[in-house]
Design an enzyme around this catalytic site. Structure first.
Site, mmCIF file in Angstrom:
data_model
loop_
_atom_site.group_PDB
_atom_site.id
_atom_site.type_symbol
_atom_site.label_atom_id
_atom_site.label_comp_id
_atom_site.label_asym_id
_atom_site.label_seq_id
_atom_site.Cartn_x
_atom_site.Cartn_y
_atom_site.Cartn_z
ATOM 1 N N TYR A 1 14.853 -37.725 -39.532
ATOM 2 C CA TYR A 1 13.975 -38.137 -40.805
ATOM 3 C C TYR A 1 12.579 -38.166 -40.261
ATOM 4 C CZ TYR A 1 18.417 -39.391 -43.101
ATOM 5 O OH TYR A 1 19.692 -39.291 -43.587
ATOM 6 N N LEU B 1 22.038 -42.397 -56.596
ATOM 7 C CA LEU B 1 21.166 -42.159 -57.746
ATOM 8 C C LEU B 1 20.805 -40.579 -58.357
ATOM 9 C CD1 LEU B 1 18.431 -44.942 -57.390
ATOM 10 C CD2 LEU B 1 20.688 -44.894 -58.783
#
Length: 310
Positions: free
Chosen positions: A68, A221
């Site tokens: 990341y 989500l």
């Protein structure tokens, strides 16, 4: 405020290994780097503030990866939180690297995995990693590595035996791969794609329930696809709710005085006692909203209605 009353602790705890116990609501650091999970954030101070607030709210499990950024998420975690709180578990993923096109690519040869573990240790400032996932690609989100699965997982088993890793996990895995891995070493956590609109990993979840493994649904989500007003015509197949589903979700949210996202997270907590959530955000307001899902008690009728969404 006692630790037990902090938002991240309200949903309870899981202990998938003798040496590891965490709250069921954690935090994912994937959104902290810049756009496309690449380069530094536009507002570094804001990213550091989010991480510090994470710990203040009782989160004791942060999910990250040296891919990341690359390196950026780990470096932010270290700057914000090192020396780390005694109870903080930092989980990371290996088996993936980035190229100049910002693409995630599988790279799971034994030496490559050793290098990735060393990079995570260095960027996080640790002598041992609490939890390391092997990112496999069995869920179709990543092309599988050329190295045979058993050879890759075996390399991490060796690093665990050397004391560089405390616990092993698998990400993007099938039940068959999970069974093969458990013949070689204990698997404490599994991280697969699973959310309100996608139950493709239900068989893996059930396996984890049966064997005391924590199941960590990624994209909990739906990558923001639940947001009101989103242009559904631009969404990939299977990620757009029907009008009836939107109406039902809004009705459930209204009954609980909650947002759509909070209901989606509350459903993941309710659907199985094995789930452990790591919703990510770069906003303190959204962080607090996400952790608020732990105090929502869905009814059996709510859960049954949401079960029909996928």
């Amino acid at each position: 405020m006692s630790h037990e009353s902090k938002p991240a602790a309200i949903a309870g705890r899981l202990q998938p290994a003798d040496n590891l116990s965490v709250n069921r609501l954690g935090y994912g650091a994937m959104q902290l780097p810049g756009p496309m999970i690449w380069g530094p954030p536009a507002d570094k101070d804001a990213a550091l503030a989010v991480l510090r607030r994470v710990v203040e709210l009782g989160v004791d499990h942060i999910d990250t990866s040296d891919a990341y950024g690359p390196h950026i998420a780990n470096e932010l975690i270290r700057e914000a939180l090192h020396p780390y709180p005694e109870n903080l578990v930092i989980a990371t993923k290996v088996g993936i690297v980035r190229d100049e096109y910002k693409t995630f690519n599988a790279e799971a040869g034994p030496q490559a995995l050793r290098d990735q573990v060393e990079e995570n240790l260095a960027t996080l400032g640790l002598a041992r990693l609490d939890l390391v996932y092997l990112r496999v690609g069995g869920d179709g989100m990543l092309f599988p590595a050329e190295t045979p699965f058993e050879e890759s997982f075996g390399a991490l088993v060796q690093l665990r035996e050397r004391g560089l890793i405390r616990n092993l996990g698998l990400s993007g895995v099938t039940v068959e791969q999970l069974e093969k891995a458990r013949e070689m070493a204990p698997v404490a956590f599994v991280q697969n794609r699973f959310h309100l609109l996608d139950r493709g990993a239900l068989d893996v979840l059930r396996y984890c329930e049966d064997h005391g493994i924590a199941f960590v649904p990624y994209f909990p989500l739906v990558s923001g696809m639940l947001n009101p007003g989103i242009d559904k015509s631009q969404l990939p197949p299977g990620l757009a709710m029907t009008d009836d589903q939107e109406t039902a979700l809004d009705a459930i949210a209204a009954r609980h005085g909650a947002t759509r996202s909070q209901i989606a997270l509350a459903w993941l907590l309710a659907v199985s006692s094995a789930t452990l959530l790591i919703p990510g955000t770069k906003s303190i307001a959204h962080l607090e909203e996400n952790l608020g899902a732990g105090s929502i008690e869905l009814t059996d009728v709510d859960v049954a209605e949401l079960d029909k969404f996928a």
